[in-house]
Design a protein around this motif. Structure first.
Motif, PDB file in Angstrom:
ATOM      1  N   ILE B 392       0.815  -1.212   0.000  1.00 50.16           N
ATOM      2  CA  ILE B 392       0.000   0.000   0.000  1.00 50.16           C
ATOM      3  C   ILE B 392       0.856   1.273   0.000  1.00 50.16           C
ATOM      4  O   ILE B 392       0.535   2.241  -0.671  1.00 50.16           O
ATOM      5  N   MET B 393       1.978   1.238   0.734  1.00 44.75           N
ATOM      6  CA  MET B 393       2.732   2.474   0.927  1.00 44.75           C
ATOM      7  C   MET B 393       3.327   3.063  -0.360  1.00 44.75           C
ATOM      8  O   MET B 393       3.198   4.266  -0.578  1.00 44.75           O
ATOM      9  N   GLU B 398       3.910   7.574  -4.075  1.00 43.51           N
ATOM     10  CA  GLU B 398       3.872   7.990  -5.475  1.00 43.51           C
ATOM     11  C   GLU B 398       2.909   9.154  -5.610  1.00 43.51           C
ATOM     12  O   GLU B 398       3.180  10.142  -6.286  1.00 43.51           O
ATOM     13  N   PHE B 399       1.772   9.047  -4.938  1.00 45.93           N
ATOM     14  CA  PHE B 399       0.741  10.072  -5.012  1.00 45.93           C
ATOM     15  C   PHE B 399       1.262  11.410  -4.505  1.00 45.93           C
ATOM     16  O   PHE B 399       0.945  12.457  -5.052  1.00 45.93           O
ATOM     17  N   TRP B 400       2.064  11.370  -3.465  1.00 46.58           N
ATOM     18  CA  TRP B 400       2.664  12.598  -2.957  1.00 46.58           C
ATOM     19  C   TRP B 400       3.968  12.891  -3.688  1.00 46.58           C
ATOM     20  O   TRP B 400       4.821  13.581  -3.168  1.00 46.58           O
TER      21      TRP B 400
END
Lengths: 273, 447
Positions: B392-393, B398-400
């Motif tokens: 999940i991490m 990646e999103f941030w």
């Protein structure tokens, strides 16, 4: 470590010439407890023999040593001095593992507070002594346990937990459990202490029927009513046996005596289950 | 894919522990009893194994992130080539007394050095030598201008640096004329709407014909402090043409001052035939270059960095292991605490079992199995939570727009499961022993 002096599956009694001889023989038994600064002499030299098939009621006021004696007879403790022969075996010299083995093979216990394991069902509770005897639990042993539970009138409650049973029913489970290993001696510690008089009578009748099939029973009680069911009454005081006499006015069970329940099953335990 | 296989293996391991128990009556009874009494006190059981869950989860996650970033660093170094030796020109420290603004700084590798390296190639230890000269230069195409890095080099440069072509070809040894291979960014800037192949552009004052365009490639850096190389800004021209057109002296205009440098070769990359010979070859090269008056060169051996990184990885893993060990010990203490409470709570049960013929070791086994069941369940839950975190991490990071490489470190799964079982045995032993040593009469009397 197996009990070296006890060949597997043979009892101390089977090889004896006289089958009706003494099953319990205690000579000069002394038990002293050393508490912090006090020394308590719970048994001060008790000698006693119990014949096979006898029904002994052990009485006495609290502190008389009757519970201590029962613990000794039940191989839960070792005497400070003296000897205890169960059959021909001197169990007073055995170590902890050997005593455990003796308990699981040759003794049955019935307690005042039933002492069933709450997590187990009726049948599982009955099975416990077999488990510690090292017998493989199979369909056959399960049938045997169900048979015993049925004999004590719990055939319809095999999968109940102790919490779902009444006191009398729990004590009957305890009786079935005490019978599962076909013991030589059944030791009962105030078996009716927590029960009302009607249920007490029912339990005592069952014990009497057991005794009629040849089981030796030693029972501790402080109630004269209950003691009167025994064939022999021993009164203790201050660590001594005060009186030891045959019971002339024995209570005989009526209600269950002829109701067709056949306790002969108890003497038919397949020894090599 | 492998993960599934390893999960199956892990389950087999657990089955290996628990299936024999099932075939042993007392063991099976204890197992069933343990699970029943855990189920009876779900919340308590959960809290008591929480330490184990967090411990194993942390081990799995930390190991995965550690492994991931280490792996990435190692890959970067491998891209430099483990059998390569990179010799660079380095501007020597300025001597303030002689430093003059108009002076031409002469330093670095020379063609003479290159020819001396060639001895190694004749001996067979070096299979390939790639000379290279680079400097900043302006590229023009009509009105379009782009400032990038002009690199004079030979055919092998592409192979050594792993540069794939998008269009056309790379330089060839036969190239003597003015041909050029463009980096992707340069091609985009100067030929926004057309195929650059065959077209002309000017580099400095000279016209060149485009023969190839490189694929876009992410910049390569490494943890060893080497500067990033961004191949997308480069144009590649034959070394001979480069020397011919730009001469030996390069003038850099910097904020109102000139800086003139004379560097014959910026870099020579040597490929060694055998990985075992890399280090000795490096020593030879240093010996050859030690005749220079000034320390105007540097030899870098990626293999050294690779091994240093691997050593660092080893240390890192040991550290992680220690953290894991501490957290599991803490978890174990939690288990011990709760087992001691359980023994006290179930004293009467112990007395009953002893009266009915249980030996001391039967009691020990019962409580030991209970502790092991707890820690094993905790371990399995911890592994599952750890793996969930690992998967999940990275997308969240990646999103941030941060980068968190993760790679499941498979041995850590087994290790933490084994440790969880061992913690159960280790910290269950004392409570189990206490239970077994209870006096049956006392225990029966216990309310």
């Amino acid at each position: 470590m197996p009990v070296s002096r006890l060949p597997a599956r043979t009892s101390p009694l089977t090889e004896r010439d006289n089958p009706m001889a003494d099953v319990v023989r205690v000579t000069d038994l002394v038990k002293t407890y050393y508490l912090e600064s006090v020394t308590v002499q719970a048994l001060r030299g008790v000698s006693l023999t119990v014949e096979e098939g006898d029904f002994v009621a052990l009485m006495g006021p609290s502190g008389s040593g009757k519970s201590t004696l029962l613990n000794q007879l039940g191989c839960l403790d070792r005497p400070t001095s003296g000897h205890y022969y169960l059959g021909d075996e001197d169990v007073s010299q055995m170590d902890d593992d050997q005593l455990s083995e003796i308990r699981s093979r040759f003794l049955g216990f019935i307690f005042q507070s039933y002492n069933l394991l709450p997590q187990y069902t009726v049948v599982e509770n009955v099975e416990i002594p077999l488990l510690y005897q090292g017998i493989k639990l199979t369909e056959r042993t399960r049938e045997w346990c169900i048979h015993l539970a049925t004999l004590v009138g719990l055939g319809d409650r095999l999968d109940h937990r102790p919490m779902q049973l009444s006191g009398g029913q729990q004590q009957r489970v305890a009786i079935a459990r005490a019978l599962v290993n076909n013991p030589h001696v059944i030791l009962a510690d105030e078996p009716t202490g927590n029960l009302d008089s009607r249920t007490s009578d029912e339990i005592m009748e069952r014990l009497q029927q057991l005794n009629n099939t040849g089981k030796t029973i030693i029972m501790v009680t402080h109630e004269n009513d209950i003691a009167s069911w025994g064939k022999r009454v021993i009164r203790m005081r201050d660590g001594h046996i005060e009186t030891d006499e045959r019971n002339q006015h024995r209570t005989i069970g009526k209600a269950l005596a002829n109701d067709g329940v056949n306790f002969n099953g108890f003497s038919q335990l397949p020894v090599n289950v | 894919m492998y993960l599934l296989l390893y999960l199956v293996l892990g389950l087999l391991l657990l089955a290996g522990i628990f299936v024999p128990l099932l075939y042993w009556d007392k063991g099976r009874r204890s197992l069933i009893l343990a699970i029943r009494s855990l189920w009876l006190h779900k919340m308590r059981a959960f809290l008591s194994v929480l330490g184990i869950i967090i411990g194993t989860g942390a081990v799995i996650a930390l190991m995965a992130f550690g492994e991931g970033s280490m792996q990435e660093a190692l890959n970067d170094i491998r891209k430099l080539g483990a059998t390569n030796i990179i010799v660079r020109s380095r501007r020597p420290p300025e001597n303030s007394a002689t430093a003059g603004r108009s002076r031409v700084a002469v330093y670095g590798l020379t063609k003479a050095d290159y020819h001396r390296f060639a001895v190694l190639q004749e001996g067979g230890t070096v299979t390939r030598m790639v000379p290279m000269r680079d400097f900043k230069q302006e590229m023009r195409r009509y009105h379009l201008m782009y400032t990038g890095r002009a690199v004079g080099t030979t055919e092998d440069y592409a192979a050594v640096n792993d540069l794939p072509m998008a269009l056309g070809r790379f330089l060839l040894h036969e190239d003597r004329s003015n041909v050029v291979v463009l980096g992707s960014q340069v091609a985009n800037a100067l030929f926004p709407f057309e195929n650059p192949l065959g077209k002309d552009l000017r580099i400095g004052q000279s016209p060149y014909t485009v023969v190839g365009v490189l694929k876009s490639r992410s910049a390569v850096g490494d943890s060893g402090g080497q500067e990033m190389e961004d191949y997308n800004n480069d144009v590649y021209i034959p070394l001979d043409a480069c020397n011919e057109h730009f001469g030996s002296t390069i003038t850099n205009r910097q904020a109102g001052s000139f800086q003139r440098e004379q560097v014959q070769l910026s870099q020579v990359t040597l490929t060694v035939s055998d990985i075992d010979k890399v280090r000795t070859t490096g020593e030879w090269i240093k010996a050859i270059l030690s005749t220079h008056e000034k320390a105007d060169w540097s030899v870098s051996v990626p293999l050294d960095k690779l091994e240093a990184a691997e050593r660092e990885k080893g240390r890192f893993m040991i550290l992680m292991g220690m953290i894991a060990g501490i957290s599991l010990v803490v978890g174990g203490i939690g288990i011990m605490n709760i087992m001691l409470a359980t023994v006290t709570e179930r004293t009467r049960e112990i007395g009953i079992r002893r009266a009915l013929g249980a030996k001391r070791r039967d009691i020990t086994m019962q409580f030991l199995i209970e502790a092991v069941v707890q820690t094993t369940i905790g371990g399995v839950l911890g592994v599952m939570i750890g793996l969930t975190i690992v998967f999940i991490m990275p997308p969240i990071f990646e999103f941030w727009s941060a980068h968190l490489p993760a790679k499941v470190h498979v041995p850590s799964i087994f290790l933490s499961l084994i440790v969880a079982v061992a913690v159960g045995v280790g910290f269950g032993l004392y409570p189990a022993y206490r239970a077994a040593m209870l006096d049956p009469i006392e225990a029966l009397r216990h309310e």
